[in-house]
Write a protein that holds these residues in place. Structure first.
Motif, PDB file in Angstrom:
ATOM      1  N   VAL A   2      24.964  52.964  49.908  1.00  0.00           N
ATOM      2  CA  VAL A   2      23.672  52.375  49.540  1.00  0.00           C
ATOM      3  C   VAL A   2      23.305  52.979  48.425  1.00  0.00           C
ATOM      4  CG1 VAL A   2      21.340  52.176  50.412  1.00  0.00           C
ATOM      5  CG2 VAL A   2      22.950  51.843  51.920  1.00  0.00           C
ATOM      6  N   PHE A   3      23.036  54.262  48.388  1.00  0.00           N
ATOM      7  CA  PHE A   3      22.287  55.064  47.042  1.00  0.00           C
ATOM      8  C   PHE A   3      23.127  54.942  46.024  1.00  0.00           C
ATOM      9  CE2 PHE A   3      19.440  56.003  50.807  1.00  0.00           C
ATOM     10  CZ  PHE A   3      18.426  55.603  50.289  1.00  0.00           C
ATOM     11  N   ALA A  13      25.028  52.558  41.351  1.00  0.00           N
ATOM     12  CA  ALA A  13      25.747  52.223  40.472  1.00  0.00           C
ATOM     13  C   ALA A  13      25.928  51.010  39.884  1.00  0.00           C
ATOM     14  CB  ALA A  13      26.972  53.099  40.682  1.00  0.00           C
ATOM     15  N   GLN A  14      25.978  50.176  40.992  1.00  0.00           N
ATOM     16  CA  GLN A  14      26.361  48.693  40.825  1.00  0.00           C
ATOM     17  C   GLN A  14      25.112  47.848  39.834  1.00  0.00           C
ATOM     18  OE1 GLN A  14      24.671  45.660  42.349  1.00  0.00           O
ATOM     19  NE2 GLN A  14      25.837  44.349  41.236  1.00  0.00           N
ATOM     20  N   VAL A  15      23.944  48.159  40.609  1.00  0.00           N
ATOM     21  CA  VAL A  15      22.636  47.611  39.778  1.00  0.00           C
ATOM     22  C   VAL A  15      22.399  48.237  38.679  1.00  0.00           C
ATOM     23  CG1 VAL A  15      20.203  47.517  40.003  1.00  0.00           C
ATOM     24  CG2 VAL A  15      21.492  47.142  42.037  1.00  0.00           C
ATOM     25  N   LEU A  16      22.656  49.471  38.240  1.00  0.00           N
ATOM     26  CA  LEU A  16      22.532  49.929  36.766  1.00  0.00           C
ATOM     27  C   LEU A  16      23.624  49.524  35.880  1.00  0.00           C
ATOM     28  CD1 LEU A  16      20.660  51.699  35.108  1.00  0.00           C
ATOM     29  CD2 LEU A  16      22.161  53.737  35.794  1.00  0.00           C
ATOM     30  N   LEU A  17      24.606  49.562  36.174  1.00  0.00           N
ATOM     31  CA  LEU A  17      25.874  49.350  35.415  1.00  0.00           C
ATOM     32  C   LEU A  17      25.626  47.613  35.113  1.00  0.00           C
ATOM     33  CD1 LEU A  17      28.857  51.125  36.968  1.00  0.00           C
ATOM     34  CD2 LEU A  17      27.745  51.471  34.628  1.00  0.00           C
ATOM     35  N   THR A  18      25.346  46.859  36.238  1.00  0.00           N
ATOM     36  CA  THR A  18      25.209  45.383  36.001  1.00  0.00           C
ATOM     37  C   THR A  18      24.030  45.074  34.754  1.00  0.00           C
ATOM     38  OG1 THR A  18      26.171  45.058  38.001  1.00  0.00           O
ATOM     39  CG2 THR A  18      25.013  43.093  36.708  1.00  0.00           C
ATOM     40  N   LEU A  35      29.797  26.272  32.822  1.00  0.00           N
ATOM     41  CA  LEU A  35      31.309  26.893  33.485  1.00  0.00           C
ATOM     42  C   LEU A  35      31.734  28.037  32.673  1.00  0.00           C
ATOM     43  CD1 LEU A  35      33.589  23.604  33.771  1.00  0.00           C
ATOM     44  CD2 LEU A  35      32.400  24.928  35.726  1.00  0.00           C
ATOM     45  N   ALA A  36      31.407  28.159  31.452  1.00  0.00           N
ATOM     46  CA  ALA A  36      31.699  29.476  30.595  1.00  0.00           C
ATOM     47  C   ALA A  36      30.639  30.519  31.223  1.00  0.00           C
ATOM     48  CB  ALA A  36      31.568  29.315  29.288  1.00  0.00           C
ATOM     49  N   LEU A  37      29.559  30.049  31.212  1.00  0.00           N
ATOM     50  CA  LEU A  37      28.681  31.287  31.816  1.00  0.00           C
ATOM     51  C   LEU A  37      28.858  31.563  33.324  1.00  0.00           C
ATOM     52  CD1 LEU A  37      25.955  32.674  31.531  1.00  0.00           C
ATOM     53  CD2 LEU A  37      24.781  30.760  32.005  1.00  0.00           C
ATOM     54  N   THR A  38      29.263  30.872  33.998  1.00  0.00           N
ATOM     55  CA  THR A  38      29.841  30.964  35.295  1.00  0.00           C
ATOM     56  C   THR A  38      31.110  31.925  35.401  1.00  0.00           C
ATOM     57  OG1 THR A  38      28.902  29.039  36.297  1.00  0.00           O
ATOM     58  CG2 THR A  38      30.657  30.040  37.527  1.00  0.00           C
ATOM     59  N   LEU A  39      31.819  31.738  34.387  1.00  0.00           N
ATOM     60  CA  LEU A  39      33.297  32.689  34.618  1.00  0.00           C
ATOM     61  C   LEU A  39      32.694  34.020  34.162  1.00  0.00           C
ATOM     62  CD1 LEU A  39      36.282  32.680  34.687  1.00  0.00           C
ATOM     63  CD2 LEU A  39      36.506  32.116  32.350  1.00  0.00           C
ATOM     64  N   VAL A  40      31.816  34.096  32.926  1.00  0.00           N
ATOM     65  CA  VAL A  40      31.640  35.525  32.543  1.00  0.00           C
ATOM     66  C   VAL A  40      30.688  36.154  33.728  1.00  0.00           C
ATOM     67  CG1 VAL A  40      29.845  36.702  31.079  1.00  0.00           C
ATOM     68  CG2 VAL A  40      31.298  34.750  30.229  1.00  0.00           C
ATOM     69  N   LEU A  41      30.034  35.697  34.414  1.00  0.00           N
ATOM     70  CA  LEU A  41      29.154  36.168  35.627  1.00  0.00           C
ATOM     71  C   LEU A  41      30.221  36.756  36.693  1.00  0.00           C
ATOM     72  CD1 LEU A  41      26.159  34.155  36.301  1.00  0.00           C
ATOM     73  CD2 LEU A  41      26.002  36.392  35.731  1.00  0.00           C
ATOM     74  N   LEU A  42      30.967  35.840  36.970  1.00  0.00           N
ATOM     75  CA  LEU A  42      32.031  36.354  37.946  1.00  0.00           C
ATOM     76  C   LEU A  42      32.875  37.537  37.619  1.00  0.00           C
ATOM     77  CD1 LEU A  42      33.153  32.725  39.120  1.00  0.00           C
ATOM     78  CD2 LEU A  42      31.794  34.369  40.544  1.00  0.00           C
ATOM     79  N   LEU A  43      33.339  37.460  36.568  1.00  0.00           N
ATOM     80  CA  LEU A  43      34.322  38.572  35.828  1.00  0.00           C
ATOM     81  C   LEU A  43      33.460  39.831  35.653  1.00  0.00           C
ATOM     82  CD1 LEU A  43      36.629  36.493  33.418  1.00  0.00           C
ATOM     83  CD2 LEU A  43      36.942  37.242  35.863  1.00  0.00           C
ATOM     84  N   LEU A  44      32.273  39.630  35.183  1.00  0.00           N
ATOM     85  CA  LEU A  44      31.534  40.826  35.099  1.00  0.00           C
ATOM     86  C   LEU A  44      30.941  41.475  36.273  1.00  0.00           C
ATOM     87  CD1 LEU A  44      30.075  42.465  32.695  1.00  0.00           C
ATOM     88  CD2 LEU A  44      28.195  41.030  32.916  1.00  0.00           C
ATOM     89  N   LYS A  45      30.821  40.838  36.982  1.00  0.00           N
ATOM     90  CA  LYS A  45      29.990  41.491  38.438  1.00  0.00           C
ATOM     91  C   LYS A  45      31.116  41.728  39.197  1.00  0.00           C
ATOM     92  CE  LYS A  45      26.437  40.202  40.408  1.00  0.00           C
ATOM     93  NZ  LYS A  45      25.585  39.641  41.342  1.00  0.00           N
ATOM     94  N   ALA A  46      32.153  41.212  39.222  1.00  0.00           N
ATOM     95  CA  ALA A  46      33.259  41.684  40.081  1.00  0.00           C
ATOM     96  C   ALA A  46      33.751  42.873  39.511  1.00  0.00           C
ATOM     97  CB  ALA A  46      34.428  40.666  39.913  1.00  0.00           C
ATOM     98  N   ALA A  47      33.863  42.947  38.080  1.00  0.00           N
ATOM     99  CA  ALA A  47      34.413  44.369  37.579  1.00  0.00           C
ATOM    100  C   ALA A  47      33.470  45.526  37.704  1.00  0.00           C
ATOM    101  CB  ALA A  47      34.610  43.988  36.143  1.00  0.00           C
ATOM    102  N   LEU A  48      32.045  45.173  37.563  1.00  0.00           N
ATOM    103  CA  LEU A  48      31.215  46.331  37.675  1.00  0.00           C
ATOM    104  C   LEU A  48      30.957  46.734  39.195  1.00  0.00           C
ATOM    105  CD1 LEU A  48      28.468  45.306  34.898  1.00  0.00           C
ATOM    106  CD2 LEU A  48      30.477  46.851  34.655  1.00  0.00           C
ATOM    107  N   ALA A  49      31.105  45.729  40.130  1.00  0.00           N
ATOM    108  CA  ALA A  49      30.804  45.991  41.382  1.00  0.00           C
ATOM    109  C   ALA A  49      32.207  46.737  42.090  1.00  0.00           C
ATOM    110  CB  ALA A  49      30.722  44.845  42.245  1.00  0.00           C
ATOM    111  N   SER A  50      33.456  46.422  41.374  1.00  0.00           N
ATOM    112  CA  SER A  50      34.438  47.297  41.687  1.00  0.00           C
ATOM    113  C   SER A  50      34.415  48.640  41.141  1.00  0.00           C
ATOM    114  CB  SER A  50      35.566  46.395  41.052  1.00  0.00           C
ATOM    115  OG  SER A  50      35.923  45.147  41.574  1.00  0.00           O
ATOM    116  N   LEU A  51      33.783  48.781  39.965  1.00  0.00           N
ATOM    117  CA  LEU A  51      33.664  50.145  39.207  1.00  0.00           C
ATOM    118  C   LEU A  51      32.894  51.040  40.294  1.00  0.00           C
ATOM    119  CD1 LEU A  51      34.289  52.197  37.165  1.00  0.00           C
ATOM    120  CD2 LEU A  51      32.419  51.153  35.954  1.00  0.00           C
ATOM    121  N   ALA A  52      31.785  50.382  41.107  1.00  0.00           N
ATOM    122  CA  ALA A  52      31.018  50.990  42.031  1.00  0.00           C
ATOM    123  C   ALA A  52      31.866  51.614  43.125  1.00  0.00           C
ATOM    124  CB  ALA A  52      29.754  49.972  42.273  1.00  0.00           C
TER     125      ALA A  52
END
Length: 656
Positions: A86-87, A92-97, A296-313
């Motif tokens: 949780v913390f 980490a996910q919220v701050l990095l995103t 579609l471009a904005l959607t792809l950027v969101l998916l890749l960016l969020k997946a990468a940063l949540a994975s880093l968390a």
């Protein structure tokens, strides 16, 4: 009486039924069907719904009930164990995103305030979709499910300071930090009040309600508790959903939580479905068609960016790379609370009308993609585990030298704990593999032979001497990983006896084909326990019951899956019509003051007193001259049909 909103309800439910039936035939997840229903029924398409505000209220109730049910399925103890996801993970996910999204938008020419606000919108994921789909797939207890749950809880809390910071970003409020401090103080007070209520007030209230034996009153009290705590948190400036989650945690420690959950689930499912419909109603499909490339471009950027940063968390939490990526894929969509936040930003001019439609379009598409991504996680996990193998635990190498004829336990949840205790009590050497690094640290400090590793990887199994092990017990909650574990373990030790637990009946045959010697299905084992008690009550001989159970388990529960006419075994005739009950003689009852001979219990009523207890002394097979008295406890034996009527001879005053 004309109820205008009823027309909208009929339109939503009718259209939903048609769309969901079509989605079922096309094998499309129901959530996608509800989103499509909202798009079709909304003001931008067919315009079937006029009272959009009332629909939004229904949708909010759906989110409240969803979080309430999730809280009941957890416990305060389990939440304490989730504090690191949780913390640390959520923070980490919220701050990095926020930092990454705001940086990209600032480089694209957006002013700092709107750029940071855009980071707020991107940082939140959909609690409703992720937890609903993971729950349906039985993956909430899997490592990536634990990551997702921890991060989502933090995001729900983080919505509050985000809301408070909107005026600061817009430059319309000079004292946001003062408001933030007040909110934190209110949050602490609300948390304290909820904790005290959970320990002192709620058990007393629920016990009083249960005594009435009124199911309707119990359900009303449960829902009243949910909405009351949600209202309390809302009055303190916190989110309604956070209050509902706390209410669920309060109920989870009660012995009546399962009954409460059973009553709430139908309401949750209906209102949550309306929530997805309401999200779809926000989207203007014609705007998407005119700007499809950018959307579609904005959607792809969101998916890749969020997946990468949540994975880093997930990596920051210490999980292996492929598990962290699975968690990131679960959290790559935009959340429902982002829509509420976007509305506030729109009022403070942090978003333009066009920006708002771009945000809606991309967000809803990310939501629509999520069920497909989660459904594909087993295949993705299999490939990632080969690309990112886990380095074997260094401590396992030294420990493995002393291992021989041992038990390997894969997974250390509740089932793993019980199995380890049984092995310890029986003197069986065992070793545990667990992928939650926090659990490994705790249990290792407690003296357990537990190591960090993925049991589906050969190098990890080699470090705990799989070649000399006798039994592998797989007690994890990841159906896809179970098959990989069996295959890998059998490749290293064909003689290994593999015992597997699964929730899914459909997995039994495939797991047996992979090489498991025994598959324990939770659903069927519950049935076995139930019919064991039922048959015992009917006094079916114990050897017959045990033989029946052995036959069921020996063929992988096949007997229970076949029609009754094909069962083969028939126990009819082995059951007894006799039973025994324990009764206490009431003052003035028919039996009070009579001897067994005078009462004619056996001759007239077919009943026999086999045990009588008076003043703490037990009299077995009392003689015919034994005089029964008020206060005596008697064990009465007889045919079931006589016992029900005969109980009145002991419990009711004569003449009644």
């Amino acid at each position: 009486m004309d109820i205008p909103f009823l027309k909208d309800v009929v339109a939503i439910f009718g259209l939903s039924s048609a769309v969901i039936v079509a989605s079922h035939h096309l094998r499309v997840p129901p959530i996608i069907g509800f989103l499509l229903t909202g798009i079709l029924a909304g003001p931008h398409c067919l315009g079937l719904v006029g009272a959009v505000h009332q629909v939004d209220i229904f949708a909010e109730v759906g989110v409240i009930l969803l979080l309430f049910a999730i809280g009941m399925e957890l416990s305060l103890e389990e939440l304490t164990r989730l504090k690191q996801p949780v913390f640390l993970g959520g923070g980490a996910q919220v701050l990095l995103t926020i930092l990454a999204s705001a940086g990209l938008m600032y480089l694209a020419g957006m002013p700092p305030g709107p750029a940071v606000f855009g980071g707020f919108l991107a940082a939140l994921s959909s609690t409703a979709i992720v937890l609903k789909v993971l729950g349906e797939k039985a993956q909430l207890s899997a490592p990536h499910g634990r990551i997702s749950l921890g991060v989502l809880i933090f995001q729900d809390v983080a919505v509050v300071p985000m809301m408070l910071l909107v005026p600061l970003l817009a430059g319309t409020d000079g004292n946001p930090w003062l408001h933030l401090g007040e909110m934190l103080l209110k949050g602490a007070l609300v948390g304290l009040a909820v904790f005290i209520g959970a320990r002192k007030l709620v058990p007393v209230v629920l016990e009083a309600v249960i005594r009435t034996r009124s199911r309707e009153l119990f359900l009303m009290t449960t829902l009243g508790l949910c909405f009351a705590i949600a209202l309390l948190t809302s009055a303190a400036g916190l989110s309604l959903s956070l209050g509902a989650f706390l209410a669920g945690l309060v109920m989870s420690d009660s012995e009546y939580s399962h009954s409460a959950l059973e009553g709430v689930l139908p309401f949750r499912d209906v209102f949550t479905s309306v929530f997805f419909v309401s999200i779809g109603m926000l989207l203007d499909p014609f705007f998407v068609l005119h700007h499809v490339g950018y959307v579609l471009a904005l959607t792809l950027v969101l998916l890749l960016l969020k997946a990468a940063l949540a994975s880093l968390a997930g990596k920051i939490l210490g999980y292996p790379t492929h598990v962290a990526i699975l968690g990131g894929l679960c959290l790559c969509q935009v959340g429902e609370f982002s829509f509420a936040l976007a509305g506030v930003g729109l009022r403070h001019a942090l978003l333009t009308g066009e920006d708002y439609q771009y945000f809606l379009a991309a967000s809803i598409i990310t939501m629509a993609v999520t069920p497909f991504l989660i459904a594909a996680l087993p295949r993705i996990s299999a490939r990632l585990s080969r690309v990112f193998p886990i380095r074997p635990d260094a401590e396992a190498a030294g420990h493995s030298e002393s291992l021989n004829d041992h038990l390997i336990i894969a997974g250390f949840g509740l089932g793993g704990h019980h199995l380890a205790r049984a092995a310890q009590a029986s003197g069986i050497p065992y070793v545990i593999l667990e992928m939650n690094p926090e659990t490994v640290r705790w249990e290792r400090d407690a003296g357990e032979p537990i190591f960090y590793g993925d049991a589906s990887q050969g190098a990890v199994l080699e470090h705990i001497s799989v070649r000399t092990a006798r039994v592998l017990a797989v007690v994890i909650s990841d159906p896809a990983a179970i098959g990989r574990i069996i295959t890998t373990a059998k490749a290293h030790n064909p003689a290994l006896h593999v015992v597997v637990r699964t929730r899914f009946v459909t997995e039994i045959d495939s797991l047996l084909r992979l090489g498991a010697q025994a598959v324990v299905a939770e659903e069927y084992e519950t049935s076995v326990e139930m019919f064991t008690h039922v048959l015992s009550t009917y006094l079916v001989p114990r050897p017959d019951i045990e033989q029946f159970i052995r036959e069921i388990r020996s063929e992988g529960y096949g007997m229970l899956r076949r029609p009754v006419s094909d069962q083969g075994r028939d126990m009819e005739g082995t059951r007894s019509v006799f039973d025994a009950v324990v009764l206490k003689i009431a003052p003035g009852a028919y039996a009070d003051g009579k001897s067994l001979l005078e009462s004619r219990l056996r001759q007239d009523y077919g009943l026999t007193v086999v045990v009588a207890i008076r003043d703490g002394r037990t009299h077995i097979n009392p003689e015919a001259s034994w005089i029964m008295r008020a206060g005596d406890t008697v064990h009465v034996f007889g045919e079931q049909r006589f016992l029900a009527e005969g109980a009145a001879l002991f419990e009711q005053p004569a003449g009644e």
